[in-house]
Design an enzyme around this catalytic site. Structure first.
Site: not given
Ligand code: TRH
Length: 392
Positions: A31, A270, A286, A288, A290
């Site tokens: 989010d 990020q 995983r 959205e 990433s």
């Molecule tokens: O963390 P996520 O699983 O996020 C979500 C939530 O579960 C949410 O509720 C759901 O609606 C959505 O997924 C589909 O995975 P996501 O989306 O990849 O988000 C991770 C964020 O963290 C992304 O912006 C990348 C960032 N990130 C970093 O900045 N540094 C890091 O070391 C890592 C591993 C990730």
């Protein structure tokens, strides 16, 4: 190249912000990851005055460590960041209001919107999906039950007719600069307190949900012919990794077994996470954001989709695979599908890994092609700005 129509500009005013973006952190980082990316792109590329409302600074700070948790209002990277308190202090709503993932705006704020003339453009930024229904639902209006307001549903997606994907205009250039520069890469490793593994090693990153298949994968990597260096940011994979290592682990720790070396990384910001994806030969991602960033990294990837009730996520997974594999030679397509299904089912056989490893060169070519083709489409923010301008 497809030609893109110009994105209209919006006049900035110091008095009333151009955009309000609301973000409630439900779980994990997606989010805030998406909302922060959107807000800084609005400010940086469209020179708009953006207010970003966030209810959870602890999660936010993990992916943006410069955030000061002691300040309820602060300007960072051109974005006015505000703590979204339970008791909402009245402010004049911006011209465009984005509700991240149906996070429900404060009632008083919505009423204020209804009293403004013209009413702000109200957009719900929804979840990403490759399912076919998305283009039919994208931009559908939903009138408020009793106020003279309309909320529009904006759906990200992979095809024309959807909201597209977030992609900064400088992203590809930054990636090419980073991957082409020994110095930049050396700085990145140094800042992480680590160093590049030998060139003979396969470099892999893993960011996923709790997944018993990770144990299977680590055991397969342990006996791999080729050395494997796995970069694993601290996340929900920790318990499985600790069970594999037989000890408690923290950031900076290294686990070595057979051909495998796992380096536990801190959760990086990020931009550094992008660099990590650009560097690796294979990325496990995983959720959205990433998942999208791995596509812009133009490297092979494995997606752990966010699990939903009644296995609804598997329909979403297959919808993406159908799209992603359409141009992939049949043999690699089968290998990739089987691996993604096994990973999401939480059970992996060593031979599934061996097949994936063999297919990596072809998957690499495919990832480059996929990135190039997807980049021809207009990015999400341009589509969002264009739509909001058409309603202002
Ligand atoms: O963390 P996520 O699983 O996020 C979500 C939530 O579960 C949410 O509720 C759901 O609606 C959505 O997924 C589909 O995975 P996501 O989306 O990849 O988000 C991770 C964020 O963290 C992304 O912006 C990348 C960032 N990130 C970093 O900045 N540094 C890091 O070391 C890592 C591993 C990730």
């Amino acid at each position: 190249m497809l030609s893109r129509p110009p994105v209209p500009s919006v006049t900035t005013s110091a008095a009333r912000p151009d955009w309000d973006v609301f973000c409630r952190v439900i779980d994990n980082f997606g989010d805030i990851g998406v909302c922060w990316r959107l807000a800084r792109q609005l400010a940086g590329e469209h020179a708009l005055h953006v207010r970003l409302w966030v209810d959870d600074f602890d999660s936010f700070r993990l992916l943006y460590p410069e955030l000061d948790p002691g300040l309820s209002i602060q300007v960072r990277q051109g974005v006015e960041i505000r703590r979204w308190e339970n008791c909402f202090t009245p402010v004049v709503p911006a011209r465009v209001v984005v509700e991240g993932f149906a996070c429900h705006l404060p009632e008083s704020f919505v009423e204020h919107m209804a009293h403004l003339s013209p009413h702000p453009v109200w957009i719900n930024l929804d979840h990403l999906s490759a399912e076919e229904w998305v283009s039919g639902w994208h931009l559908l209006p939903s009138p408020h039950p009793h106020l003279p307001l309309i909320k529009y549903f904006f759906f990200p997606g992979f095809v024309v007719g959807t909201g597209g994907l977030l992609r900064e205009s400088t992203l590809r250039a930054r990636r090419l600069q980073f991957t082409g520069s020994t110095d930049l890469r050396a700085v990145w490793w140094r800042e992480l307190g680590s160093s590049a593994p030998p060139a003979s090693a396969l470099l892999v990153s893993v960011f996923s949900y709790d997944n018993p298949a990770l144990g299977d994968l680590l055991r397969a990597w342990e006996i791999s012919e080729r050395p494997i260096c796995c970069l694993m940011p601290l996340s929900r994979t920790q318990p499985v990794l600790e069970a594999f290592a037989g000890r408690v682990l923290g950031s900076g720790d290294i686990v070595r077994r057979g051909s495998l070396e796992v380096r536990v990384l801190p959760f990086v910001d990020q931009d550094r996470y992008d660099c990590l994806l650009w560097l690796c030969d294979l990325n496990f991602v995983r959720g959205e954001d990433s998942f999208v960033r791995a596509q812009w990294a133009a490297r092979p990837m494995v997606w752990h989709i966010y699990p939903q009730q009644a296995a609804a996520h598997l329909i979403k997974l297959d919808a993406f695979l159908a799209h992603y594999c359409a141009q992939l030679p049949q043999a690699s397509s089968v290998v990739l599908r089987d691996f993604w299904h096994a990973w999401n089912a939480g059970r992996l056989e060593t031979k599934a890994w061996c097949k994936l490893a063999t297919a990596l060169p072809q998957l690499r070519e495919h990832a480059l092609r996929w990135d190039a083709e997807l980049s021809l489409q207009e990015d999400l923010l341009s589509r969002l700005v264009r739509f909001s301008c058409s309603k202002l």
